[in-house]
Design a protein around this motif. Structure first.
Motif, PDB file in Angstrom:
ATOM      1  N   ASP A   1       2.324  -1.704  12.375  1.00 53.31           N
ATOM      2  CA  ASP A   1       3.548  -1.965  13.141  1.00 53.31           C
ATOM      3  C   ASP A   1       4.614  -2.641  12.274  1.00 53.31           C
TER       4      ASP A   1
ATOM      5  N   ARG B   1      -6.873  -0.456   8.884  1.00 48.70           N
ATOM      6  CA  ARG B   1      -7.126  -0.317  10.320  1.00 48.70           C
ATOM      7  C   ARG B   1      -6.371  -1.345  11.150  1.00 48.70           C
TER       8      ARG B   1
ATOM      9  N   LYS C   1      -3.750  -2.673  13.113  1.00 46.36           N
ATOM     10  CA  LYS C   1      -2.568  -2.115  13.778  1.00 46.36           C
ATOM     11  C   LYS C   1      -1.337  -2.993  13.566  1.00 46.36           C
ATOM     12  N   GLU C   2      -1.559  -4.307  13.448  1.00 51.78           N
ATOM     13  CA  GLU C   2      -0.432  -5.217  13.239  1.00 51.78           C
ATOM     14  C   GLU C   2       0.311  -4.878  11.945  1.00 51.78           C
TER      15      GLU C   2
ATOM     16  N   SER D   1       4.719   5.609  11.913  1.00 48.70           N
ATOM     17  CA  SER D   1       3.342   5.112  11.873  1.00 48.70           C
ATOM     18  C   SER D   1       2.523   5.874  10.844  1.00 48.70           C
TER      19      SER D   1
ATOM     20  N   SER E   1       0.904   4.264   7.441  1.00 43.33           N
ATOM     21  CA  SER E   1      -0.505   4.412   7.047  1.00 43.33           C
ATOM     22  C   SER E   1      -0.609   4.990   5.643  1.00 43.33           C
TER      23      SER E   1
END
Length: 136
Positions: free
Chosen positions: A121, A115, A117-118, A97, A101
């Motif tokens: 992932d 930002r 999250k999908e 993760s 990012s």
């Protein structure tokens, strides 16, 4: 040659990545609500030949399991029962993760997009798959 499929399994949603048919390039497929994951996998496995499933295994820095490790193992057991012909490999997902990012930052994505999250992932699933491909 069949594809490799990778998952960054999560409680709410799961990031998905796959190789091309030559198993050279790992690309993001998207994210799926975890509640809908088996429906997605059934459809995907019907459309494409998949050599193996690679699932990110959450571990702590000291290699102990995290709170999510049991959830991943439970999913893997259910997957093996439903799709016994598809081998499953667990791949260490520590730092994916954070690396995802960082990759988003290097790609020049706007803060608003970073930002999502999908997207984290999905990129995490790609990193899990790339790590597996490099080690095999």
């Amino acid at each position: 040659m069949p594809r490799l499929l990778a998952l960054d399994y999560g409680m709410k949603r799961t990031g998905v990545a796959a190789t091309d048919d030559s198993q050279i390039i790992a690309s993001g497929v998207g994210t799926v609500l975890t509640a809908d994951l088996f429906d997605f996998l059934s459809d995907y496995l019907t459309k494409y030949k998949v050599e193996a499933l690679v699932v990110g295994e959450p571990r702590r820095l000291n290699d102990e399991p995290t709170h999510a490790t049991g959830l991943v193992h439970s999913f893997v057991e259910k997957f093996k029962k439903k799709f016994p012909d598809v081998p499953v490999h667990l791949e260490d997902e520590r730092f994916t993760s954070k690396m995802a990012s960082q990759s988003m930052l290097q790609m020049g994505l706007k803060k608003k997009d970073r930002r999502k999250k999908e997207l984290v992932d999905e990129i995490s699933a790609v990193l899990i798959l790339q790590s597996f491909m490099e080690s095999h």
